[in-house]
Design a protein around this motif. Structure first.
Motif, mmCIF file in Angstrom:
data_model
loop_
_atom_site.group_PDB
_atom_site.id
_atom_site.type_symbol
_atom_site.label_atom_id
_atom_site.label_comp_id
_atom_site.label_asym_id
_atom_site.label_seq_id
_atom_site.Cartn_x
_atom_site.Cartn_y
_atom_site.Cartn_z
ATOM 1 N N LEU A 45 7.137 1.875 -9.978
ATOM 2 C CA LEU A 45 5.977 2.206 -9.103
ATOM 3 C C LEU A 45 5.798 3.907 -9.584
ATOM 4 O O LEU A 45 4.537 4.374 -9.537
ATOM 5 N N PRO A 50 1.344 2.050 -7.039
ATOM 6 C CA PRO A 50 1.780 1.058 -5.872
ATOM 7 C C PRO A 50 1.402 -0.651 -6.341
ATOM 8 O O PRO A 50 0.758 -0.619 -7.299
ATOM 9 N N VAL A 80 10.596 4.409 -0.646
ATOM 10 C CA VAL A 80 9.333 3.912 -0.637
ATOM 11 C C VAL A 80 9.073 3.427 0.499
ATOM 12 O O VAL A 80 9.741 3.722 1.623
ATOM 13 N N ARG A 82 5.512 1.066 2.936
ATOM 14 C CA ARG A 82 4.516 0.186 2.577
ATOM 15 C C ARG A 82 3.197 0.653 3.366
ATOM 16 O O ARG A 82 3.388 1.159 4.293
ATOM 17 N N ASP A 85 -2.350 -3.835 2.137
ATOM 18 C CA ASP A 85 -3.175 -4.021 0.784
ATOM 19 C C ASP A 85 -4.915 -4.168 1.162
ATOM 20 O O ASP A 85 -5.023 -5.053 2.114
ATOM 21 N N ARG A 93 1.407 -3.153 0.110
ATOM 22 C CA ARG A 93 1.510 -2.652 -1.278
ATOM 23 C C ARG A 93 2.700 -1.518 -1.181
ATOM 24 O O ARG A 93 2.682 -0.788 -0.187
ATOM 25 N N PHE A 95 4.703 1.939 -2.158
ATOM 26 C CA PHE A 95 4.474 3.111 -2.877
ATOM 27 C C PHE A 95 5.487 3.892 -2.947
ATOM 28 O O PHE A 95 6.312 3.950 -1.721
#
Length: 144
Positions: A45, A50, A80, A82, A85, A93, A95
């Motif tokens: 990442l 992402p 992280v 989410r 998408d 996704r 990130f």
């Protein structure tokens, strides 16, 4: 035969030394709580940006269920997060969060600092030069 024995001994010494160095660096960075799978996801990442859990699973060569567990653990730690998408509303996704990026960058800085201090305190200039050459050889071994 002597070359084979020397190569075996060298391989064993390198494997042991790199494992110990990796453990020490992780401890210096306060990152000993991350599993190797989590470290791989973080690295991906940070370097690639992402990705969907499916993309991460493919990149790491693991099943999607395993990757979901890895991502969930990182998400629980705030490393992280989410988001949907934009290309596929059914997918998300993954990130790095700003706090996650800060923690990783601070860890890298701590590792680098420890390496610099240790090399300066314990190695001569010639030994540091040899170590730089060894690092280049290791990189060559890792090239595809």
């Amino acid at each position: 035969m002597i070359d084979s024995i020397d190569t075996d001994d060298t391989a064993a010494a390198l494997r042991t030394a790199t494992a110990r160095l990796n453990r020490r660096l992780r401890a210096e960075a306060g990152q000993s709580e991350y599993t190797s799978a989590q470290v791989n996801v973080i690295r991906h990442l940070m370097e690639q940006g992402p990705a969907t859990p499916s993309e991460l699973a493919r990149a790491e060569g693991v099943r999607q269920q395993s990757m979901s567990a890895t991502v969930a653990a990182l998400e629980a730690q705030g490393i992280v997060a989410r988001r949907p998408d934009p290309d596929d509303k059914r997918a998300s996704r993954v990130f790095m969060t700003p706090a996650g990026e800060r923690a990783i960058l601070e860890g890298r800085t701590a590792k680098q600092g420890w390496l610099i201090r240790t090399m300066t305190d314990r190695l001569t200039a010639d030994e540091r030069r040899i170590l730089r050459e060894a690092a280049a050889l290791i990189e060559r071994m890792l090239a595809p």
